[in-house]
Design an enzyme around this catalytic site. Structure first.
Site, mmCIF file in Angstrom:
data_model
loop_
_atom_site.group_PDB
_atom_site.id
_atom_site.type_symbol
_atom_site.label_atom_id
_atom_site.label_comp_id
_atom_site.label_asym_id
_atom_site.label_seq_id
_atom_site.Cartn_x
_atom_site.Cartn_y
_atom_site.Cartn_z
ATOM 1 N N VAL A 39 0.832 -1.194 0.000
ATOM 2 C CA VAL A 39 0.000 0.000 0.000
ATOM 3 C C VAL A 39 0.877 1.258 0.000
ATOM 4 O O VAL A 39 1.900 1.312 0.680
ATOM 5 C CB VAL A 39 -0.924 0.005 1.243
ATOM 6 N N ASP A 41 2.867 2.473 -2.190
ATOM 7 C CA ASP A 41 4.184 2.429 -2.833
ATOM 8 C C ASP A 41 4.222 3.240 -4.117
ATOM 9 O O ASP A 41 5.286 3.378 -4.731
ATOM 10 C CB ASP A 41 4.585 0.976 -3.130
ATOM 11 N N GLY A 42 3.064 3.752 -4.559
ATOM 12 C CA GLY A 42 3.055 4.656 -5.707
ATOM 13 C C GLY A 42 2.677 4.016 -7.021
ATOM 14 O O GLY A 42 3.049 4.521 -8.087
ATOM 15 N N PRO A 118 -4.336 -3.573 -6.627
ATOM 16 C CA PRO A 118 -4.337 -3.043 -5.256
ATOM 17 C C PRO A 118 -3.246 -3.651 -4.383
ATOM 18 O O PRO A 118 -2.842 -4.799 -4.570
ATOM 19 C CB PRO A 118 -5.731 -3.395 -4.727
ATOM 20 N N LYS A 172 9.939 6.720 -5.099
ATOM 21 C CA LYS A 172 10.023 7.855 -4.167
ATOM 22 C C LYS A 172 11.474 8.147 -3.787
ATOM 23 O O LYS A 172 11.778 8.528 -2.642
ATOM 24 C CB LYS A 172 9.163 7.597 -2.925
ATOM 25 N N SER A 548 -26.587 -34.011 7.146
ATOM 26 C CA SER A 548 -26.050 -33.522 5.856
ATOM 27 C C SER A 548 -26.459 -32.073 5.614
ATOM 28 O O SER A 548 -27.295 -31.788 4.760
ATOM 29 C CB SER A 548 -26.494 -34.425 4.711
#
Length: 641
Positions: A39, A41-42, A118, A172, A548
């Site tokens: 998350v 990380d760009g 994502p 970054k 069952s």
């Protein structure tokens, strides 16, 4: 930053001559790649920068981007490139990627389709979706954070899925003043991890997606870096279709093309190899051989077709070939088997129930598949093998899998189309797992059905009856065993050959090793189904009295038997009534927390939707119910109430 209007111009040829613009792109190769990692990380910002720098944003989009950047962006008054990709309201509000976003862009040398996947662990299934068709993966790493758990997970998954080209983009760099020492340490750490995973090669690149450093050209801020720019590397990577052309021919049949009586062709996409008219081919699973007569397309016949092309093949001989069959090279056909070892990535909130039957889609083949208890789970942080009885959301495990009929396959490492599959829950139709086949199990090739002269029809004729499996289902205390016992007594008096399998009795022997978890309940019913089938093969009328609780397992047993031979009888007793009876004191213990996983209390019961007979025990006595059931067994099964 200068105003975008003064520095940003889309390709003038688009407006001047759109046909000429499209012609320039028609013959370029296409690279599919994904961006992944942890998350923030760009990933979205990087894709936005690629779209911007490749002049793939039109003026109205640019104006909208500027306005959105000021309103919901994360870069102050500067352009937030991530907004070009993050389109969902929730994504913009949180500044994260949730769904997979696909974007197209092009350079002078190549066309690209990029999937922004994502980073959150709960959306790992979306990352796998994006990676399933990718030739390359860009693993982004925040230079300030280094390698994180999701970095390892996504790298491992990319490698597992068979992506050959990995780019480790240390992003970054502008926020650490382009420190070469930090970059080198991250690359060293990743190399150690890659070696443990089995990743043979990767390309590290220091970048700043927001500032555009080392994206389309080398940056003066990293004079110590001597490798390619990101786009330069993407333009020169070998695409998968080119590599697949050297492999043996494989084309899975999607459709029989029969527009008239004079034409019969077989349509599909070539997954590997090349094919020409006159080539000898083998059709599997039948094993029949023929030669290619024509290669037909909308634009006319071809002299040759290669991996990645969708074509219609006609054969010189009349051969039975249907959807899911594979047209392959005669001298190097794929394998056919029904039992495998496989790596499975579980993608559903509900855990795997070993022994449950799922739909398996592998290429155009659609079969029933059963997953056995996992051999082990894989810890993505240290690759340790962990013991497990099931698979939960985002687990990666290795297990054996069995299909209800032989399928055409190849190890996933050799052919993604014939080695990769998904599992689908039969009740919800949700995709619950993605898997990669390793190899067939030896016993799948050595165990064969033995021909027996006295078949099930002969056994039934000897007993002068039609075999049946009468499946009583309902809550504990509903009266299943009582009614089933009365039914068998009446059948016995009529001279019928029957046998009663009772849930409690079976757990003293055949299933004494099973508990009452959902997975154990599934295996309990699977075993009973197999035993009931064998008894029906012997010509018996088999009565079973089991809770069952799951529809999927009842459907599994139904599918084992010839149509019309499985009779589901729902003993419909409200929970309150069953609990009042509580002959065995089980409900009392369950309410007190002394009995876990008790159906109706802390474990679900799925009411039958299409039972052949429903018995309401609040309105019908056991003796009356037994008479009605016997009437249906001995008489016409067309009887309805």
């Amino acid at each position: 930053m200068d105003s975008p209007e003064t520095i940003y111009k889309t390709d003038a040829l688009i407006a001047a001559d759109i046909d000429a613009y499209l012609e320039t792109h028609q013959h370029k190769t296409m690279l599919r790649f994904i961006t992944c990692g942890s998350v923030d990380d760009g990933k979205s910002t990087l894709i936005g920068r690629l779209l911007y720098d490749s002049k793939m944003i039109f003026e109205d989009q640019l104006a909208s981007l500027e306005a959105d950047s000021k309103k919901v962006g994360t870069q102050g008054q500067e352009i937030d490139f991530a907004l070009l990709v993050d389109g969902l309201a929730a994504e913009r509000e949180q500044g994260i990627t949730i769904d997979v976003a696909y974007r197209f862009f092009a350079t002078e040398k190549r066309k690209f389709i990029v999937a922004d996947t994502p980073g959150h662990e709960q959306y790992t299934r979306n990352m796998i979706t994006g990676a399933s068709t990718a030739d390359l993966a860009i693993i982004l790493i925040d230079a300030r954070q280094g390698i994180l758990t999701q970095t390892r997970r996504h790298s491992y998954l990319a490698h597992l899925i068979g992506i050959k080209h990995l780019v480790v983009a240390v992003n970054k760099m502008d926020l650490i003043d382009y420190d070469e020492t930090v970059y080198d340490q991250i690359v060293t750490d990743y190399a150690a991890f890659a070696n443990d995973v089995g990743i043979e090669a990767f390309t590290p690149i220091p970048i700043s997606g927001l500032a555009g450093e080392n994206i389309t050209s080398l940056s003066s801020n990293t004079p110590w870096y001597k490798g390619p720019s990101l786009v330069g590397h993407l333009e020169n990577v070998e695409v998968m279709n080119t590599a697949n052309q050297a492999e043996p021919l494989r084309m899975t049949m999607q459709w029989v093309n029969r527009p008239n009586l004079d034409f019969r062709g077989f349509s599909g996409q070539i997954s590997s190899g090349t094919v020409k008219p006159g080539d000898e081919v083998r059709v599997l699973p039948s094993g029949k051989t023929s030669t290619i007569k024509r290669i037909v397309t909308m634009d006319g016949d071809l002299d040759k077709a290669v991996a990645g092309q969708s074509v219609t093949l006609t054969l010189a001989d009349e051969i039975d070939c249907s959807r899911g069959d594979v047209i392959a090279a005669t001298d190097a056909p794929p394998q056919v088997a029904d039992q495998f070892e496989s790596t499975i990535v579980w993608m559903d909130e509900e855990e795997l129930l070993p022994g449950r039957s799922y739909w398996m889609k592998i290429g155009a083949q659609f079969v029933n598949a059963t997953v056995h208890p996992p051999k082990y789970l894989i810890n993505v942080n240290n690759l340790e093998h962990l013991a497990a009885k099931t698979l939960q959301l985002n687990n990666i495990g290795v297990a054996e899998i069995t299909t209800d009929r032989p399928i055409i396959f190849e190890p996933y490492s050799d052919n993604h189309d014939l080695g990769g599959y998904i599992l689908i829950d039969k009740m919800s139709n949700a995709t619950v797992a993605a898997g990669m086949l390793h190899f067939s199990l030896r016993r799948a090739q050595n165990v064969h059905w033995q021909n027996i002269d006295i078949d099930r029809a002969a056994h039934a004729q000897q007993k002068h009856q039609e075999p049946r499996v009468i499946w009583f289902t309902g809550l504990s205390g509903s009266g299943k065993s009582t009614i089933a016992n009365l039914v068998e007594k009446r059948l016995y008096a009529l001279g019928k050959h029957s046998f009663l399998l009772d849930g409690d009795n079976v757990r003293h022997g055949l299933n004494k090793d099973l508990g009452f978890t959902d997975a154990d309940r599934v295996e309990n019913i699977r075993r009973i189904g197999e035993v009931a089938k064998l008894m029906a093969d012997a010509g018996l009328i088999v009565l079973t009295a089991f809770i069952s609780p799951f529809r999927a397992e009842r459907q599994l047993v139904r599918s084992m038997l010839p149509e019309g031979e499985f009779i589901e009888i729902f003993i419909d007793t409200p929970l309150s009534v069953a609990e009042e009876r509580d002959v065995k004191g089980l409900y009392k213990k369950a309410r007190a927390g002394e009995l876990k996983n008790f159906t109706g209390i802390d474990s679900d019961y799925e009411v039958p939707e299409n039972a052949e007979l429903r018995i309401d025990t609040t309105k019908m006595k056991p003796e009356e119910a037994a008479e009605l059931i016997v009437d249906k067994i001995v008489g016409s099964w067309a009887y309805t109430i």
